[in-house]
Design a protein around this motif. Structure first.
Motif, PDB file in Angstrom:
ATOM      1  N   SER A 216       0.820  -1.211   0.000  1.00  0.00           N
ATOM      2  CA  SER A 216       0.000   0.000   0.000  1.00  0.00           C
ATOM      3  C   SER A 216       0.858   1.268   0.000  1.00  0.00           C
ATOM      4  O   SER A 216       0.328   2.375  -0.122  1.00  0.00           O
ATOM      5  CB  SER A 216      -0.926   0.022   1.214  1.00  0.00           C
ATOM      6  OG  SER A 216      -0.179   0.037   2.411  1.00  0.00           O
ATOM      7  N   PHE A 218       3.297   4.220  -1.355  1.00  0.00           N
ATOM      8  CA  PHE A 218       3.230   4.938  -2.619  1.00  0.00           C
ATOM      9  C   PHE A 218       4.505   4.803  -3.452  1.00  0.00           C
ATOM     10  O   PHE A 218       4.505   5.118  -4.642  1.00  0.00           O
ATOM     11  CB  PHE A 218       2.960   6.426  -2.374  1.00  0.00           C
ATOM     12  CG  PHE A 218       1.538   6.716  -1.964  1.00  0.00           C
ATOM     13  CD1 PHE A 218       0.509   5.883  -2.333  1.00  0.00           C
ATOM     14  CD2 PHE A 218       1.238   7.837  -1.212  1.00  0.00           C
ATOM     15  CE1 PHE A 218      -0.801   6.142  -1.976  1.00  0.00           C
ATOM     16  CE2 PHE A 218      -0.063   8.121  -0.840  1.00  0.00           C
ATOM     17  CZ  PHE A 218      -1.088   7.264  -1.222  1.00  0.00           C
ATOM     18  N   HIS A 234       1.867   8.613  -5.643  1.00  0.00           N
ATOM     19  CA  HIS A 234       1.273   9.667  -4.816  1.00  0.00           C
ATOM     20  C   HIS A 234       0.205  10.456  -5.563  1.00  0.00           C
ATOM     21  O   HIS A 234      -0.668  11.056  -4.951  1.00  0.00           O
ATOM     22  CB  HIS A 234       2.363  10.615  -4.304  1.00  0.00           C
ATOM     23  CG  HIS A 234       3.229  11.171  -5.384  1.00  0.00           C
ATOM     24  ND1 HIS A 234       4.351  10.524  -5.853  1.00  0.00           N
ATOM     25  CD2 HIS A 234       3.126  12.308  -6.113  1.00  0.00           C
ATOM     26  CE1 HIS A 234       4.903  11.235  -6.800  1.00  0.00           C
ATOM     27  NE2 HIS A 234       4.181  12.321  -6.997  1.00  0.00           N
ATOM     28  N   LYS A 236      -3.192  10.632  -7.779  1.00  0.00           N
ATOM     29  CA  LYS A 236      -4.351   9.748  -7.865  1.00  0.00           C
ATOM     30  C   LYS A 236      -4.596   9.189  -9.264  1.00  0.00           C
ATOM     31  O   LYS A 236      -5.167   8.113  -9.405  1.00  0.00           O
ATOM     32  CB  LYS A 236      -5.607  10.485  -7.388  1.00  0.00           C
ATOM     33  CG  LYS A 236      -5.601  10.822  -5.913  1.00  0.00           C
ATOM     34  CD  LYS A 236      -6.993  11.139  -5.401  1.00  0.00           C
ATOM     35  CE  LYS A 236      -7.599  12.340  -6.130  1.00  0.00           C
ATOM     36  NZ  LYS A 236      -8.940  12.660  -5.598  1.00  0.00           N
ATOM     37  N   LYS A 266     -10.102   8.443  -2.786  1.00  0.00           N
ATOM     38  CA  LYS A 266      -9.183   8.956  -1.771  1.00  0.00           C
ATOM     39  C   LYS A 266      -7.818   8.309  -1.932  1.00  0.00           C
ATOM     40  O   LYS A 266      -6.793   8.925  -1.669  1.00  0.00           O
ATOM     41  CB  LYS A 266      -9.730   8.647  -0.374  1.00  0.00           C
ATOM     42  CG  LYS A 266     -10.974   9.428   0.000  1.00  0.00           C
ATOM     43  CD  LYS A 266     -11.505   9.012   1.358  1.00  0.00           C
ATOM     44  CE  LYS A 266     -10.513   9.326   2.457  1.00  0.00           C
ATOM     45  NZ  LYS A 266     -11.069   8.992   3.797  1.00  0.00           N
ATOM     46  N   ARG A 267      -7.801   7.054  -2.373  1.00  0.00           N
ATOM     47  CA  ARG A 267      -6.553   6.316  -2.492  1.00  0.00           C
ATOM     48  C   ARG A 267      -6.519   5.550  -3.809  1.00  0.00           C
ATOM     49  O   ARG A 267      -7.509   4.945  -4.218  1.00  0.00           O
ATOM     50  CB  ARG A 267      -6.414   5.316  -1.342  1.00  0.00           C
ATOM     51  CG  ARG A 267      -6.457   5.902   0.037  1.00  0.00           C
ATOM     52  CD  ARG A 267      -5.115   6.405   0.496  1.00  0.00           C
ATOM     53  NE  ARG A 267      -4.154   5.316   0.645  1.00  0.00           N
ATOM     54  CZ  ARG A 267      -2.963   5.462   1.216  1.00  0.00           C
ATOM     55  NH1 ARG A 267      -2.610   6.631   1.680  1.00  0.00           N
ATOM     56  NH2 ARG A 267      -2.130   4.447   1.322  1.00  0.00           N
ATOM     57  N   ASN A 269      -3.446   3.051  -6.167  1.00  0.00           N
ATOM     58  CA  ASN A 269      -2.141   2.424  -6.036  1.00  0.00           C
ATOM     59  C   ASN A 269      -1.880   1.517  -7.236  1.00  0.00           C
ATOM     60  O   ASN A 269      -2.749   1.347  -8.101  1.00  0.00           O
ATOM     61  CB  ASN A 269      -2.040   1.633  -4.723  1.00  0.00           C
ATOM     62  CG  ASN A 269      -0.681   1.784  -4.073  1.00  0.00           C
ATOM     63  OD1 ASN A 269       0.346   1.658  -4.729  1.00  0.00           O
ATOM     64  ND2 ASN A 269      -0.673   2.061  -2.776  1.00  0.00           N
ATOM     65  N   ASN A 345      -5.076   2.455   4.328  1.00  0.00           N
ATOM     66  CA  ASN A 345      -4.003   2.488   3.329  1.00  0.00           C
ATOM     67  C   ASN A 345      -4.281   1.375   2.335  1.00  0.00           C
ATOM     68  O   ASN A 345      -4.261   0.198   2.692  1.00  0.00           O
ATOM     69  CB  ASN A 345      -2.650   2.284   4.013  1.00  0.00           C
ATOM     70  CG  ASN A 345      -2.378   3.363   5.051  1.00  0.00           C
ATOM     71  OD1 ASN A 345      -2.313   4.531   4.724  1.00  0.00           O
ATOM     72  ND2 ASN A 345      -2.245   2.961   6.306  1.00  0.00           N
ATOM     73  N   THR A 346      -4.542   1.730   1.098  1.00  0.00           N
ATOM     74  CA  THR A 346      -5.051   0.796   0.103  1.00  0.00           C
ATOM     75  C   THR A 346      -3.943   0.307  -0.815  1.00  0.00           C
ATOM     76  O   THR A 346      -3.066   1.069  -1.203  1.00  0.00           O
ATOM     77  CB  THR A 346      -6.145   1.476  -0.746  1.00  0.00           C
ATOM     78  OG1 THR A 346      -7.138   2.019   0.129  1.00  0.00           O
ATOM     79  CG2 THR A 346      -6.807   0.483  -1.683  1.00  0.00           C
ATOM     80  N   GLY A 363      -6.869  -3.204   2.103  1.00  0.00           N
ATOM     81  CA  GLY A 363      -6.336  -2.039   2.800  1.00  0.00           C
ATOM     82  C   GLY A 363      -6.125  -2.370   4.264  1.00  0.00           C
ATOM     83  O   GLY A 363      -6.561  -3.422   4.752  1.00  0.00           O
TER      84      GLY A 363
END
Length: 471
Positions: A216, A218, A234, A236, A266-267, A269, A345-346, A363
């Protein structure tokens, strides 16, 4: 009924024994002091398939060379150990039957290497430095050679230090002035700043089990075919990639577009495996996984689900593990899955095992135990037993990364065309190692060829035992 139970136990036992075998057992007979072991350092010679296994206590270092047939062929003992160099950052192997271990101090400002020559039984320590305006970033070991990556935020410069047979460093400037990178808002940002900000940059080995706690993050570094690949997540909507060819020391950069859902997420990855980049975007209402061709950036496959859908491409229940009570729960609804991973944290991890892709999507939330936040990697500090640092032995880092944090995840199996296939998720090598835990200091886990080795130490008999584990 009893007969069936006994049969099931015997089958389980046979499977467990079959999945692991003892490769070598040997006594740490060079060690005569009563001091505890501080570090064990496995160095795999990828050209000869030999293993140099170094054992360090408070005063001395003991080395054992294990040949390709897993026989201890040579030994060496050394007093070359300086207290200020406590963090192991890498190693190298030479054709003259010598090995070199590289170290730094706690502040990562001073550096040294220790050379162990099994040929003549000698050891020597050599200190070296990087430029004063540079920050130490990471290290790479490829084709038995050691590379140190450093950079200057002030000048937005990047350099890679190479080392000759005598351990002398040579600085190589990497031209990154024409490479464009952006921050979270899409504005231009210095590459070096992106590489040195926040926590240390983690390394990932291909097809090694990795927890969501690790994936998860970045920033990730992969090494393949003598090439460094650093992915930055970092932003999106974009995965940014820095590529450095270690043959030419030339750098290039490129971007991959993430799922459109990332605009609301929001997250987001990504995770790199083989020739494909797997990207993830999630909100409280839906999530999307896209598989992109790493050469072209073209979309190969897409999977998604909303909070009102059932996730048809999963091979497990929605699992929630960890937390203060170390509990296990199964969440029935996709809505609950999305609610958990969108707030944490995904990430996702991908392994190719037995000609199938094994995806883990989820996550985690860092648990507060009342005494502050939990440490990553199971609370193991840098420079502790088993040489657990983010710079050395990424297999051990991956093994230790399955912590007590509250993790929510699903797992999926895909064929080579990325179509979902039915089937149970089999235990991986790390799962099988859990039955062979030891509280004695001096244990470690490392990768050897296409399998894993778990080393255990018996402090009473001074015996090391290497067991082989496969997926």
């Amino acid at each position: 009924m009893i007969k069936n139970i006994v049969s099931a136990v015997l089958i389980s036992f046979n499977v467990s024994v079959f999945c692991q075998e003892t490769l070598v057992s040997f006594q740490n007979d060079l060690k005569t002091s009563s001091s505890d072991i501080k570090d064990v350092i496995p160095v795999v010679n990828t050209e000869t398939d030999e293993i140099a296994f170094f054992v360090a206590d408070a005063k001395n270092v003991y080395g054992y060379k294990i040949d390709a047939n897993f026989k201890v062929s040579e030994k060496i003992s050394s007093e070359e150990k300086r207290r200020k160099f406590k963090v192991i950052i890498g190693s190298s192997a030479s054709k003259d039957d010598s090995y070199r271990v590289f170290l730094t101090n706690k502040n990562q400002t001073d550096f040294a290497s220790v050379r162990f020559s099994f040929k003549d039984g000698s050891t020597s320590l050599k200190e070296f430095s990087i430029d004063k305006n540079e920050t130490f970033i990471q290290t790479v070991v490829s084709k038995n050679k050691f590379y140190l990556i450093a950079g200057s935020r002030l000048h937005n410069s990047l350099s890679i230090y190479t080392f000759n047979e005598n351990g002398d460093p040579q600085k190589n400037n990497i031209n990154v002035t024409d490479l464009r990178f952006i921050d979270t808002k899409g504005k231009n940002k210095n590459l070096t700043s992106l590489l040195v900000e926040g926590d240390d940059l983690n390394k990932f080995e291909e097809n090694t089990p990795n927890s969501i706690e690790l994936t998860s993050e970045f920033r990730k570094m992969f090494v393949r075919d003598h090439t460094i690949l650093i992915t930055l997540d970092h932003h999106k909507m974009f995965t940014q990639v820095l590529q450095i060819d270690l043959n030419t020391l030339l750098a290039t950069s490129f971007q991959f577009r993430k799922p459109k859902l990332g605009e609301k997420a929001k997250r987001t990855n990504s995770y790199l495996n083989g020739d494909y980049l797997f990207t993830l975007a999630t909100t409280k209402n839906e999530f999307t996984v896209e598989i992109l061709d790493f050469e072209t950036g073209n979309l190969v496959k897409e999977y998604s689900a909303t909070k009102n859908d059932s996730i048809t491409f999963k091979n497990t229940p929605i699992m929630q593990e960890g937390g203060l009570l170390d509990s296990y729960r199964e969440l029935g609804k996709t809505k609950r899955f999305l609610g958990r991973i969108a707030n944490g944290n995904t990430g996702l991890s991908v392994r190719k095992v037995k000609n199938r892709y094994h995806l883990t999507i989820g996550g985690y939330i860092v648990q507060n135990t009342g005494g502050g936040m939990m440490m990553p990697f199971g609370g193991i500090p840098i420079g502790s037993i088993g040489a657990v640092t983010v710079f050395f032995n990424p297999t051990q880092i991956a093994f230790n990364s399955f912590t007590n944090n509250k993790t929510t995840r699903i797992e999926s199996l895909l064929d080579t065309d990325f179509n979902h296939i039915q089937g149970e998720i089999e235990e991986n090598a790390f799962d099988k190692m859990k039955e062979f835990k030891s509280k004695n200091k001096g244990g470690t886990v490392f990768k050897y060829k296409d399998f894993f080795i778990k080393a255990r130490y018996n402090s009473s008999s001074k015996d090391f035992n290497f067991k082989k584990f496969t997926d």
